[in-house]
Design a protein around this motif. Sequence first.
Motif, PDB file in Angstrom:
ATOM      1  N   ASP A 136       9.496   1.827   1.824  1.00 12.79           N
ATOM      2  CA  ASP A 136      10.121   3.139   1.642  1.00 12.79           C
ATOM      3  C   ASP A 136       9.340   4.127   2.495  1.00 12.79           C
ATOM      4  N   ASP A 137       9.555   5.430   2.275  1.00 11.92           N
ATOM      5  CA  ASP A 137       8.921   6.439   3.131  1.00 11.92           C
ATOM      6  C   ASP A 137       7.411   6.498   3.000  1.00 11.92           C
ATOM      7  N   GLN A 138       6.829   5.848   1.982  1.00 15.45           N
ATOM      8  CA  GLN A 138       5.386   5.941   1.786  1.00 15.45           C
ATOM      9  C   GLN A 138       4.716   4.602   1.446  1.00 15.45           C
ATOM     10  N   THR A 139       5.451   3.510   1.445  1.00 18.46           N
ATOM     11  CA  THR A 139       4.896   2.212   1.055  1.00 18.46           C
ATOM     12  C   THR A 139       5.026   1.212   2.198  1.00 18.46           C
ATOM     13  N   ILE A 140       3.912   0.523   2.476  1.00 20.53           N
ATOM     14  CA  ILE A 140       3.901  -0.453   3.562  1.00 20.53           C
ATOM     15  C   ILE A 140       3.429  -1.809   3.053  1.00 20.53           C
ATOM     16  N   LEU A 198       0.844  -1.190   0.000  1.00 22.43           N
ATOM     17  CA  LEU A 198       0.000   0.000   0.000  1.00 22.43           C
ATOM     18  C   LEU A 198       0.880   1.241   0.000  1.00 22.43           C
ATOM     19  N   PHE A 199       0.562   2.169  -0.898  1.00 26.23           N
ATOM     20  CA  PHE A 199       1.305   3.421  -1.006  1.00 26.23           C
ATOM     21  C   PHE A 199       0.450   4.555  -0.467  1.00 26.23           C
ATOM     22  N   TYR A 200       0.988   5.317   0.500  1.00 26.41           N
ATOM     23  CA  TYR A 200       0.266   6.441   1.085  1.00 26.41           C
ATOM     24  C   TYR A 200       0.697   7.732   0.411  1.00 26.41           C
ATOM     25  N   GLY A 201      -0.001   8.148  -0.634  1.00 26.79           N
ATOM     26  CA  GLY A 201       0.250   9.431  -1.265  1.00 26.79           C
ATOM     27  C   GLY A 201      -0.342  10.557  -0.444  1.00 26.79           C
ATOM     28  N   GLY A 202       0.338  11.701  -0.430  1.00 27.14           N
ATOM     29  CA  GLY A 202      -0.149  12.847   0.320  1.00 27.14           C
ATOM     30  C   GLY A 202       0.392  12.949   1.724  1.00 27.14           C
ATOM     31  N   ALA A 203       1.025  11.894   2.233  1.00 23.88           N
ATOM     32  CA  ALA A 203       1.626  11.931   3.559  1.00 23.88           C
ATOM     33  C   ALA A 203       3.030  12.533   3.471  1.00 23.88           C
TER      34      ALA A 203
END
Length: 288
Positions: A254-258, A203-208
């Motif tokens: 990475d900084d935005q993917t879990i 899952l990639f958290y865009g906008g964070a």
Amino acid sequence: MASDHEQQQGSPEEKRAGEQAQKNDAQIKHEVMQKYGKIPLTFVPNQGQLKAEYSLYATGSGFRFAFLKEKVILTFYKRSKQEQPEEAKADEQGIKTAEQLERSALGRRKKEASLTKTEGINLILRFVDAATVEPRGQKEAGGKVNYFRGRKKENWVRGLPMYKEVVYEGLWPGVDATFHGRKGQLKYDFTVQADAEIDKIRLFYGGADKISLNDEGKLEIHTPYGIIYEEKPVSYQMCEGEQKEVATRFCLYDDQTIGFALEEEADSSLPLTIDPALHYLSLVTEID
């Protein structure tokens, strides 16, 4: 005459007033949190009332969740009125006819809309390397939703059902995702079928601004308005009618993917449910 120290620190009355204001703020925040925790989340299909790419959505005071084929958009916002310039204030004296009154009311509504300021954030939860899946609602919540926008009846939408869950079937081979509400919070579960690979889930958290893990294994999603937390996932398998917990943790790619990883061996012949939970109430109150 008050001393310099007293002037800097303030009088006892001012100090007590400040402490009381802090208590009042804390009480208001607590009441808001309690209110949000009692609001059931329901999901409504989009039949033209929103952008075409939205399949379903949920709304509440200060938030909207939109479910698309390849992602979920989590929007947190507040609206406030901007001060109207003095020279723009209309003088409505002298209005005589109903037509003039109607035009004036319409003008006021347009003017108020133009003076409304909206601010907030969009978090985009994107399914990485996943199949393109049309989300669907399931488990009707009861009741119907109607939308009447404009004067043309052909643009009105009536009798839309409300659902308790949104399901994405087969996002990854043998993996389904289900979104639902629990105590006012948005939750998502992954059902991993027997022999399916858990490490396919990403899952990639865009906008964070960034994401991180704290010492308790909780996921921290950093935003300009504060931190959204995801509890350390609780995973389980049903074996002979009993729920057996399987220790699971978040993985940061990475900084935005879990993703997720098992901390102990699971029974590969049984389905596995991964069950984290988003905690965004503090973020909503910060924006509000």
